[in-house]
Design a protein around this motif. Structure first.
Motif, PDB file in Angstrom:
ATOM      1  N   LEU A   2       0.876  -1.172   0.000  1.00  0.00           N
ATOM      2  CA  LEU A   2       0.000   0.000   0.000  1.00  0.00           C
ATOM      3  C   LEU A   2       0.907   1.213   0.000  1.00  0.00           C
ATOM      4  O   LEU A   2       1.766   1.351   0.867  1.00  0.00           O
ATOM      5  N   ARG A   3       0.743   2.081  -0.985  1.00  0.00           N
ATOM      6  CA  ARG A   3       1.564   3.284  -1.077  1.00  0.00           C
ATOM      7  C   ARG A   3       0.621   4.490  -1.067  1.00  0.00           C
ATOM      8  O   ARG A   3      -0.319   4.565  -1.851  1.00  0.00           O
ATOM      9  N   ILE A   4       0.892   5.422  -0.140  1.00  0.00           N
ATOM     10  CA  ILE A   4       0.036   6.591   0.061  1.00  0.00           C
ATOM     11  C   ILE A   4       0.873   7.838  -0.195  1.00  0.00           C
ATOM     12  O   ILE A   4       1.889   8.058   0.461  1.00  0.00           O
ATOM     13  N   ILE A   6       3.924   7.114   2.208  1.00  0.00           N
ATOM     14  CA  ILE A   6       3.856   6.108   3.266  1.00  0.00           C
ATOM     15  C   ILE A   6       3.748   4.755   2.576  1.00  0.00           C
ATOM     16  O   ILE A   6       2.888   4.566   1.712  1.00  0.00           O
ATOM     17  N   GLU A   7       4.620   3.827   2.960  1.00  0.00           N
ATOM     18  CA  GLU A   7       4.570   2.482   2.399  1.00  0.00           C
ATOM     19  C   GLU A   7       4.276   1.487   3.505  1.00  0.00           C
ATOM     20  O   GLU A   7       4.907   1.522   4.571  1.00  0.00           O
ATOM     21  N   ILE A   8       3.315   0.611   3.228  1.00  0.00           N
ATOM     22  CA  ILE A   8       2.928  -0.438   4.167  1.00  0.00           C
ATOM     23  C   ILE A   8       2.838  -1.737   3.374  1.00  0.00           C
ATOM     24  O   ILE A   8       2.159  -1.792   2.350  1.00  0.00           O
ATOM     25  N   THR A  64      -2.146   3.813  -3.884  1.00  0.00           N
ATOM     26  CA  THR A  64      -1.953   2.729  -4.849  1.00  0.00           C
ATOM     27  C   THR A  64      -1.734   1.411  -4.116  1.00  0.00           C
ATOM     28  O   THR A  64      -1.304   1.389  -2.964  1.00  0.00           O
ATOM     29  N   LEU A  65      -2.033   0.333  -4.816  1.00  0.00           N
ATOM     30  CA  LEU A  65      -1.800  -1.023  -4.323  1.00  0.00           C
ATOM     31  C   LEU A  65      -1.046  -1.793  -5.390  1.00  0.00           C
ATOM     32  O   LEU A  65      -1.317  -1.626  -6.580  1.00  0.00           O
ATOM     33  N   ALA A  68       5.181   0.259   8.784  1.00  0.00           N
ATOM     34  CA  ALA A  68       4.931   1.402   7.908  1.00  0.00           C
ATOM     35  C   ALA A  68       6.173   2.276   7.885  1.00  0.00           C
ATOM     36  O   ALA A  68       6.856   2.416   8.898  1.00  0.00           O
ATOM     37  N   THR A  69       6.458   2.849   6.730  1.00  0.00           N
ATOM     38  CA  THR A  69       7.594   3.752   6.577  1.00  0.00           C
ATOM     39  C   THR A  69       7.118   5.022   5.899  1.00  0.00           C
ATOM     40  O   THR A  69       6.395   4.963   4.903  1.00  0.00           O
TER      41      THR A  69
END
Length: 116
Positions: A10-12, A72-74, A98-99, A41-42
């Motif tokens: 998951l990218r925000i 943010i990447e999870i 995005t996913l 999360a980063t």
């Protein structure tokens, strides 16, 4: 905590000045992800970027921005990411989400518990 080999990223994409109930949105997202026991999360801060408005945000001295781009990447199991999306949707007023499918090669903490 284990992440399956086949997982979802998951990218925000949002701005540093975005808020949720007077708190930085990126902090709220990461805190909620932790409360929901996602694997991690980063938050990445970008020195330059633009979004839908085409307004350029940059760290250059002459145009110092207080709204730098953040990502943010999870990464976690698809089911856990899918369960987080309604929570995220409630908080997001703008930005991009995005996913993508990812293959996890390595996920473990150092002996001292730090993931440096």
């Amino acid at each position: 905590m284990q992440i399956p080999t086949e997982a979802t990223l998951l990218r925000i994409f949002l701005g540093e000045s975005d808020r949720w109930h007077h708190q930085p949105l990126y902090e709220t997202i990461v805190t909620r992800a932790r409360e929901m026991h996602l694997a991690g999360a980063t938050v990445l801060r970008g020195p330059m970027g633009f979004g839908k408005s085409s307004l350029l945000h940059t760290t250059k001295i002459l145009r110092l921005s207080y709204d730098l781009p953040l990502v943010i990447e999870i990464v976690d199991a698809e089911e856990k990411i899918q369960s987080f999306l309604p929570v995220l949707d409630e908080m997001m007023r703008g930005g991009l989400v995005t996913l993508e499918k990812v293959r996890v090669i390595h996920y473990r903490a150092n002996q001292d518990g730090d993931t440096k």
